[in-house]
Each structure stands twice: as structure tokens, then as C-alpha cells.
Scaffold this active site. Structure first.
Site, short mmCIF file in Angstrom:
data_model
loop_
_atom_site.label_atom_id
_atom_site.label_comp_id
_atom_site.label_asym_id
_atom_site.label_seq_id
_atom_site.Cartn_x
_atom_site.Cartn_y
_atom_site.Cartn_z
N GLY A 52 40.14 0.91 111.81
CA GLY A 52 41.29 1.49 111.13
C GLY A 52 40.98 2.03 109.75
N HIS A 55 39.79 8.06 108.43
CA HIS A 55 39.37 9.22 107.63
C HIS A 55 38.85 10.26 108.62
CE1 HIS A 55 35.38 7.64 108.36
NE2 HIS A 55 35.70 6.50 107.75
N GLY A 57 36.02 11.09 109.53
CA GLY A 57 34.96 10.62 110.43
C GLY A 57 35.54 10.04 111.71
N HIS A 58 36.52 9.15 111.55
CA HIS A 58 37.19 8.60 112.73
C HIS A 58 37.84 9.72 113.55
CE1 HIS A 58 37.62 5.01 109.91
NE2 HIS A 58 37.02 4.47 110.93
N GLY A 168 30.11 6.68 115.88
CA GLY A 168 29.56 7.55 114.85
C GLY A 168 28.09 7.24 114.57
N LYS A 170 26.86 7.47 111.80
CA LYS A 170 26.77 6.82 110.49
C LYS A 170 26.27 5.39 110.65
CE LYS A 170 29.43 5.40 106.57
NZ LYS A 170 30.02 4.14 107.06
N VAL A 197 30.37 12.53 109.33
CA VAL A 197 31.28 13.43 108.60
C VAL A 197 31.22 13.03 107.12
CG1 VAL A 197 33.67 14.19 108.32
CG2 VAL A 197 32.74 13.75 110.61
N SER A 207 35.70 3.91 105.27
CA SER A 207 36.93 3.23 104.83
C SER A 207 36.66 2.46 103.55
CB SER A 207 37.42 2.26 105.92
OG SER A 207 37.55 2.94 107.14
P1 AMP Z 1 34.80 1.68 111.50
O1 AMP Z 1 36.28 1.81 111.52
O2 AMP Z 1 34.20 1.82 110.14
O3 AMP Z 1 34.30 0.47 112.26
O4 AMP Z 1 34.22 2.92 112.29
C1 AMP Z 1 34.67 3.23 113.59
C2 AMP Z 1 33.79 4.30 114.17
O5 AMP Z 1 33.83 5.44 113.32
C3 AMP Z 1 32.31 3.87 114.26
O6 AMP Z 1 31.77 4.36 115.49
C4 AMP Z 1 31.69 4.56 113.08
O7 AMP Z 1 30.32 4.84 113.23
C5 AMP Z 1 32.51 5.84 113.01
N1 AMP Z 1 32.45 6.42 111.67
C6 AMP Z 1 32.69 5.79 110.50
N2 AMP Z 1 32.48 6.64 109.47
C7 AMP Z 1 32.08 7.81 110.02
C8 AMP Z 1 31.70 9.08 109.46
N3 AMP Z 1 31.68 9.29 108.16
N4 AMP Z 1 31.35 10.06 110.32
C9 AMP Z 1 31.36 9.83 111.67
N5 AMP Z 1 31.71 8.68 112.24
C10 AMP Z 1 32.06 7.67 111.42
#
Ligand code: AMP
Length: 310
Positions: A52, A55, A57-58, A168, A170, A197, A207
């Protein structure tokens, strides 16, 4: 009809524009029933696992899923099992209503946001680990992190029954580990990795960027600039991985003085084994602490090609 959705049968000539409003599901059992029904109707399901506080990226992962699948499920679950005792579980940023609006605008069909006790029954004691890929990089300072990630992703696969799941790059190590888990345990799920992203100044979106003070935020893009600098040194003929890592360390000491190193690593992109020389595509991955935030970033380095011209 819920939420005032237009009373229009799905098979009408307008069905291409037809879009249900975002469904929110909190029960794993209901999610599974929803997915069993979708599969029975021949629909393809894509899952985007997240914690959650969305942004761009998500949203890029959701957009890929929307292109690919008939049913897009985004899970929003701040997974306690992947946080260490001294980490930011209780302060992890959240804004469920904003996330729901963003997911709906991205065309997500189902936002799955379970409570922790619906995911982990009392006495939960089964874990999935991929030790061969979890010891270095983020695993070195977060020793139980990836078993928490693998376990929750496996559970989400059982709950959402996706044909594909989107992650991602990342979190490159996470992606490599999930791919290995899926292969080793015969999950019938295609794993898709999507590019990082970034903000306009190059900082990888996260986040956790909200934790940065203005001074830290101003310096943070240098994490990525340092990684780009590695490629410049390689193009100049430098190949030795430990020299490259040390040069980057010095570069950060100068240009990212507010940060404290967690790691700088040059590794094989799939096995994550340390590279001695950059004579093949090599992943450079870094983690730095800037105040309350721990930032990670990575770049795929291309080896220097020597011209064959005389
Ligand atoms: P998180 O909510 O941080 O656990 O991320 C959820 C998904 O979004 C994971 O697969 C991350 O790798 C992806 N993600 C987070 N930040 C980015 C970003 N800047 N660009 C692309 N994917 C991202």
C-alpha cells in the site's frame, strides 16, 4: 446495483466501456471463491502484491496487469512477517482510501486488504525460505525478511489463484527469490518483473520516501547517480568489482554524506553470487540509510566492450 454503477448488461454493445467499481475484499475465502468463479468463466487473473501507500511504481505494475488480465487483483497487506523487530511495521505509511481511489483509477478490479489474523492463524508456524538467494544484499541485515516475503506471497497465490503475478525490479532480490520459489515449488504462476519507476530527479519511488527530511530528500537522488557512475567507470575500462565498489563507496562518501551504507554489491543478476569482474551483465545493488529511511536501488551494468578495430 452497488455504488450506482450504470444498469447496463455486460454483454451490451457498450461492454467495452463497461467497468465495475473497485471491489474491496478482506476475506481470503471470499477472494478465493471470486477467483475460482473467474477461472471457471475462462478469465485470466493477474495479482499485484503490495503493502500500500501507492505511488507511480505500484501503478505501473497495475497498468501492466490491466493490459494482460481480465481480472486484476491488488493485494494491500503490510505483512508483519517480513519486518524485523526493530523495523517500521507500526509506522509504515498508509492511506487506504487514497489507495482505493488510485487502484480504481488504474483499472484494478479487486483490492484485497485482509487483516493480519485472517492471513496468519494463531500458531502459524510454516515458512518458505530460499536460503541460497537470501543471505547477502538485503538478507544480510534483514535475516528473516525474505522468508516473510516468500511465505506471504505463497499464501497470496493460494488465495488469489493468479495466472500471473507482477513485481517491481526495484526489489530485485525479492524478484529473484520469488522466481526461484515458483520454480522450486511448481507454482503455476508466471512471474513478471517491471522496471523501476523514478521521480524526475532519478530517486526510485518508494512508500518510505516520506520518511526523508528535506536535506535527505535533496541528497537521495545521488544514490542512483552513483550507480550510473559505475557504468561510466566500466565504459572507461575498469572491470574489477571490488575496485568499482570501493570507488562507489568513496563517491557516496562525498555526494551522499547524509547516508550510511548498508551494502554496495556487484552480483550475478540471477544467482546473486558476488561478481569478481564485470565481464558479463552484472547487477549493482545498494542500500543506504538516510535518517529514518532505508533506501535501495539497483542498475544492470553492461560490460565494457573492447573495439575489434585495429
Ligand atoms: P511495496 O508496496 O513496497 O511492497 O511494493 C509492492 C511492489 O511494488 C513490489 O513488487 C515492488 O518491487 C514494487 N515497487 C515498489 N517501488 C517501485 C518502483 N519505484 N518502481 C517499480 N516497482 C516498484
Amino acid at each position: 446495483m452497488m455504488h450506482g454503477a450504470p444498469a447496463m448488461p455486460p454483454h451490451s454493445v457498450f461492454s467495452l466501456q463497461w467497468r465495475f467499481f473497485l471491489e474491496r475484499i478482506t476475506s481470503p475465502q471470499l477472494l478465493r471463491q471470486r477467483s475460482i468463479a473467474a477461472r471457471a468463466a475462462g478469465q485470466r487473473i493477474a495479482l499485484v502484491p503490495t503493502m500500500g501507500f501507492f505511488h507511480a511504481g505500484h501503478l505501473s505494475l497495475m497498468a501492466w496487469a490491466r493490459e494482460y488480465a481480465d481480472v486484476v487483483i491488488t493485494s494491500l497487506f503490510v505483512n508483519p512477517a517480513q519486518f524485523g523487530p526493530a523495523e517500521d511495521l507500526s509506522n509504515y505509511p498508509s492511506n487506504l482510501e487514497q489507495d482505493a481511489r488510485m487502484a480504481e483509477a488504474a483499472g484494478v478490479d479487486v483490492l484485497f486488504c485482509p487483516q493480519a489474523d485472517a492471513v496468519y492463524a494463531p500458531g502459524h508456524g510454516t515458512w518458505i525460505e530460499v536460503p541460497a538467494l537470501s543471505a547477502n544484499l538485503c538478507g544480510a541485515s534483514r535475516p528473516t525478511h525474505f522468508r516473510g516475503v516468500c511465505t506471504v506471497v505463497a499464501k497470496l497465490f493460494h488465495m488469489a489463484l493468479p495466472h500471473t503475478a507482477v513485481f517491481g525490479e526495484k526489489d530485485w532480490q525479492q524478484l529473484a527469490i520469488i522466481r526461484r520459489m515458483v520454480r522450486d515449488l511448481d507454482f503455476d504462476v508466471d512471474i513478471i518483473g517491471r522496471p523501476i519507476v523514478r521521480e524526475a530527479d532519478g530517486l526510485a519511488m518508494s512508500s518510505r520516501n516520506v520518511y526523508l527530511t528535506s536535506e535527505e530528500r535533496a541528497a537521495a537522488p545521488n544514490l542512483q547517480r552513483g550507480l550510473q557512475q559505475l557504468q561510466v567507470w566500466i565504459d572507461d575500462g575498469l572491470q574489477d568489482a571490488s575496485t568499482l565498489a570501493n570507488d562507489l563507496r568513496s563517491w557516496y562518501a562525498r555526494y551522499l554524506a547524509v547516508g550510511e551504507e548498508d551494502y554496495i554489491a556487484l552480483v550475478h543478476p540471477e544467482t546473486l553470487a558476488p561478481a569478481a569482474v564485470v565481464d558479463a551483465p552484472t547487477l549493482a545493488a545498494v542500500a543506504y540509510r538516510l535518517g529514518k529511511a532505508r533506501l535501495i536501488d539497483n542498475v544492470l551494468l553492461t560490460p565494457h566492450t573492447v573495439s575489434s578495430e585495429p
